[in-house]
Design an enzyme around this catalytic site. Sequence first.
Site, PDB file in Angstrom:
ATOM      1  N   LYS A   1       0.857  -1.186   0.000  1.00 30.32           N
ATOM      2  CA  LYS A   1       0.000   0.000   0.000  1.00 30.32           C
ATOM      3  C   LYS A   1       0.892   1.233   0.000  1.00 30.32           C
ATOM      4  CE  LYS A   1      -3.740   2.143   2.648  1.00 30.32           C
ATOM      5  NZ  LYS A   1      -4.588   1.965   3.843  1.00 30.32           N
TER       6      LYS A   1
ATOM      7  N   LYS B   1      -2.316  -1.500  -3.722  1.00 30.33           N
ATOM      8  CA  LYS B   1      -3.181  -0.329  -3.610  1.00 30.33           C
ATOM      9  C   LYS B   1      -2.317   0.920  -3.665  1.00 30.33           C
ATOM     10  CE  LYS B   1      -6.472   1.887  -0.493  1.00 30.33           C
ATOM     11  NZ  LYS B   1      -7.166   1.888   0.784  1.00 30.33           N
TER      12      LYS B   1
HETATM   13 ZN   LIG Z   1      -5.228   3.155   8.382  1.00 34.13          ZN
END
Ligand SMILES: [Zn+2]
Length: 355
Positions: free
Chosen positions: A225, A278
Amino acid sequence: MNVLEEATHKPVERDGRAAAFPTARPRRLRISPQLRAMVRETRLTPENLIYPLFVTHGHAVRGEISSMPGVFQLSPDVLVGEVRSAASLGVPAVLLFGIPEQKDPLGLENFAPDGIVQQAVQAIKNALPEMVVITDVCLCEYTDHGHCGILNVGGSDRPDLHLPEGYVLNDQTLDILAKVAVSHAEAGADIVAPSGMIDGMVSAIRTGLDASGFEQLPILSYSTKYASGFYAPFREAAQGAPKFGDRRSHQMDPANVREALRETALDVAEGADMLMVKPALAYLDVIRAVHEHFPELPLAAYNVSGEYSMVKAASANGWLDEERTVMEILTGIKRAGADLIITYHALDAARWLNS
Ligand SMILES: [Zn+2]
C-alpha cells in the site's frame, strides 16, 4: 528477439509465426465482434469484483460523499439493500469501512461487539448469508488523531523517546489490530483485511484469530500500500484524514517496486492468504511484478477513490464515456495480473458486464 522484432527483421517467413506483411495481417481477427470476442485474452466477470462500502450509525441514512458521486455513507439497514443489489448482479463480496459514533486515541469502537462494522456484518450475514463479507482492519477511521496506530505522543513522557513525537508505534499497535480482527470474526466476517502497513500485522492477526478458534478465517493483506494522493476522496468518505502529519512512515514510497516484493514476501511468510496492491492505476507494473513473483496467491488490486472520482468527474463533464473508460480501466488492472478488483464502480461494471 520478440515477435514484433522478428517480423520486422525477416521480410517473409511463411512457415514461422512471425511472417511479415503482406502475409501477416492482425486486422483479420478484428473484423467482427464475434471474432474479437473469440480471441479476447482477458475476461472480466462480476465475480472478479469486490464492492467497498462505508457504514455509519443510524437508520435510513444515505449520506452523500460529495467528492465521490454515487458513493454514500449508509446505515446498516440501507447497507443491506445495497449489498442485495450487489448479490443480484453477481458481485460476490463487499469490503466494509466503519464510521464510529465517537473517536478516541485508541479507537475503542473498532473492537466493540456493538461497533458499527460488527453491526453491519451481522445485518448482512443475517439477510444474505452467502455474501462474502470482508472487513477493513485498521485504526485510522476510529482514532481521534486519524492515524493508523497508537501514537508516540506526550513530549518528554512519550512511550518511546528514541522515536519522533507522533510516530505510529509498531508493536503496540499490533495487539489492537489482533483484537479488531477477532471482533470482526466474532461478528461473522468471512475475511479480514489489515490495511495499515504495520510490520508484523499479518502474523499478529493470524495468531489472534487462531487463539480464538478462527483458524479457518482468511487474511487478505494490504501487502503493498503506497502513500498516495489518490486516497483524498476516501478520507472524506471514511472521515479518516490524519489530523496532522501523513502516513509516509508506514505506507510505501510511490517510487519503489523492489520494496513491494519484500513487503509481499514478509506477508506471505506471516500467513497472508490473499495479497493486495493499492492503488491500482499508477501501479500496474507493481501488480504485474507481485503477480509474477507470487503466482501461488490470489492478488487483489484496489481501484481507489481518486481513480474513481477522476472518471466520474470527467464523465459528468462529457469528457469521457464512463462505461467504456471504466471497463477499460478494470480490464487493464486484471490484465496486469490482478485476480480481484476492489472498486466503487462494482455495481455499474457488473450491470454492464451482464447486459
Ligand atoms: Zn489506516
